[in-house]
Design an enzyme around this catalytic site. Structure first.
Site, PDB file in Angstrom:
ATOM      1  N   ASP A  34      -3.105   3.163   8.173  1.00 14.90           N
ATOM      2  CA  ASP A  34      -2.804   2.724   9.535  1.00 14.90           C
ATOM      3  C   ASP A  34      -2.682   1.198   9.644  1.00 14.90           C
ATOM      4  O   ASP A  34      -3.295   0.466   8.865  1.00 14.90           O
ATOM      5  CB  ASP A  34      -3.926   3.220  10.458  1.00 14.90           C
ATOM      6  N   HIS A  51       6.009  -1.075   7.454  1.00 16.53           N
ATOM      7  CA  HIS A  51       5.928   0.109   6.591  1.00 16.53           C
ATOM      8  C   HIS A  51       6.314  -0.256   5.157  1.00 16.53           C
ATOM      9  O   HIS A  51       5.703   0.201   4.193  1.00 16.53           O
ATOM     10  CB  HIS A  51       6.842   1.217   7.114  1.00 16.53           C
ATOM     11  N   LEU A 145      -4.314  11.808 -12.211  1.00 20.10           N
ATOM     12  CA  LEU A 145      -4.466  11.795 -10.750  1.00 20.10           C
ATOM     13  C   LEU A 145      -3.435  12.703 -10.076  1.00 20.10           C
ATOM     14  O   LEU A 145      -2.255  12.653 -10.422  1.00 20.10           O
ATOM     15  CB  LEU A 145      -4.252  10.344 -10.256  1.00 20.10           C
TER      16      LEU A 145
HETATM   17  C1  FPP Z   1       0.721   4.234  10.423  1.00 17.06           C
HETATM   18  O1  FPP Z   1       0.817   2.897  10.873  1.00 17.06           O
HETATM   19  C2  FPP Z   1       1.607   4.429   9.270  1.00 17.06           C
HETATM   20  C3  FPP Z   1       2.544   5.403   9.182  1.00 17.06           C
HETATM   21  C4  FPP Z   1       2.782   6.383  10.242  1.00 17.06           C
HETATM   22  C5  FPP Z   1       3.438   5.508   7.998  1.00 17.06           C
HETATM   23  C6  FPP Z   1       2.854   5.183   6.663  1.00 17.06           C
HETATM   24  C7  FPP Z   1       3.955   5.113   5.664  1.00 17.06           C
HETATM   25  C8  FPP Z   1       4.083   4.178   4.676  1.00 17.06           C
HETATM   26  C9  FPP Z   1       3.037   3.167   4.407  1.00 17.06           C
HETATM   27  C10 FPP Z   1       5.291   4.087   3.804  1.00 17.06           C
HETATM   28  C11 FPP Z   1       6.125   5.302   3.531  1.00 17.06           C
HETATM   29  C12 FPP Z   1       5.465   6.327   2.720  1.00 17.06           C
HETATM   30  C13 FPP Z   1       5.562   6.521   1.372  1.00 17.06           C
HETATM   31  C14 FPP Z   1       4.776   7.588   0.752  1.00 17.06           C
HETATM   32  C15 FPP Z   1       6.382   5.698   0.488  1.00 17.06           C
HETATM   33  P1  FPP Z   1       1.365   2.621  12.325  1.00 17.06           P
HETATM   34  O2  FPP Z   1       2.839   2.479  12.232  1.00 17.06           O
HETATM   35  O3  FPP Z   1       0.924   3.675  13.272  1.00 17.06           O
HETATM   36  O4  FPP Z   1       0.691   1.242  12.662  1.00 17.06           O
HETATM   37  P2  FPP Z   1       0.252   0.741  14.103  1.00 17.06           P
HETATM   38  O5  FPP Z   1      -0.862   1.648  14.580  1.00 17.06           O
HETATM   39  O6  FPP Z   1      -0.231  -0.657  13.844  1.00 17.06           O
HETATM   40  O7  FPP Z   1       1.461   0.774  14.994  1.00 17.06           O
END
Ligand code: FPP
Length: 255
Positions: A34, A51, A145
């Site tokens: 997150d 991201h 893993l």
């Molecule tokens: C949450 O942060 C994050 C996500 C919903 C996406 C996570 C995905 C990645 C890190 C990259 C793509 C995945 C792979 C496996 C390569 P948020 O966007 O909700 O953050 P915020 O709460 O600060 O808005």
């Protein structure tokens, strides 16, 4: 290419105050990645860049989990609720996923990682589905893993799905009502044959589960931090494992 593995039993870390007991490594670590959006906002950048920066954290954490011989790492990459996000953000996430699998496949395979997914991937773009299925097929016989990517995953969805599958098996006579117990229900989850997560990590300051591994988290230890996922590095993982190793896990019993 460098192999990740080492053999020493105690690992000194960058932080002089902590060393990790390699005989007590959590078997299964699950992470709610997150804070990408807020990380980007702080820098006046589009959310998609947050991201993208998050993928760097994934690389480092996967590598370090392999070094530490964690057996399962589950990353919450896209929830059943994330479809409510703007289209361009969803597209950016799907592109990052396909790109990650394409780019990282060789190194992950070389380092004996099994690439796996949990969640209903049939709703993902075809390219992502193809990459996921191929990566899994080509690494399923590895022995290191297991990297579980939770995609279009929701804990409640997973439980409802388990109910349906169980109902089908009762109807067809494959199992009877008397067979139903906790162990058997676990076998209807995406995580069948895997241990429940020992440690669930959530960075970014939020302290909630957000529909992640609801059935499996009964006795998980939780670790929260204000660090945002794109800034998460192996020293944070070490701290989380160190804290985990200093908890008293009683599983409801008395020691
Ligand atoms: C949450 O942060 C994050 C996500 C919903 C996406 C996570 C995905 C990645 C890190 C990259 C793509 C995945 C792979 C496996 C390569 P948020 O966007 O909700 O953050 P915020 O709460 O600060 O808005």
């Amino acid at each position: 290419m460098l192999k990740f593995f080492r053999t020493d039993r105690k690992k000194e870390t960058e932080n002089k105050d902590i060393s990790i007991d390699l005989n007590n490594i959590p078997r299964h670590i699950a992470i709610i990645m997150d804070g990408n959006g807020r990380w980007a906002k702080e820098r006046n950048l589009p959310r998609a860049i947050g991201h993208k920066a998050g993928v760097e954290a994934i690389r480092e954490v996967v590598k370090e989990c392999s070094v530490l011989k964690v057996k399962y790492l589950t990353l919450y990459a896209f929830s059943t609720e994330n479809w409510k996000r703007p289209k361009d953000e969803i597209n950016a996430l799907m592109s990052l996923l396909a790109e990650y699998l394409k780019k990282e496949f060789k190194e992950l395979d070389y380092n004996n990682v099994i690439i796996n997914y949990i969640g209903d991937i049939s709703k993902l773009p075809d390219l992502c589905q193809r990459e996921l299925i191929e990566s899994h097929e080509n690494t399923k016989n590895n022995t290191g893993l297991t990297l579980n990517l939770a995609l279009n995953y929701g804990g409640r969805y997973e439980i409802a799905r388990a109910f349906k599958l169980m109902y089908e098996d009762i109807k067809s006579g494959k199992i009877s009502e008397d067979d139903i117990n906790e162990h058997m229900i676990s076998n209807y989850m995406y995580t069948r044959n895997m241990p429940d997560p020992d440690l669930i990590i959530r960075p970014s300051g939020e302290q909630r589960l957000s529909n992640f591994l609801l059935w499996q988290c009964a006795y998980s230890e939780f670790w929260y931090s204000n660090i945002k996922w794109p800034d998460f590095r192996k020293e944070h993982l070490h701290r989380a494992i160190f804290d985990y190793q200093n908890r008293d896990r009683r599983f409801g019993a008395v020691k």
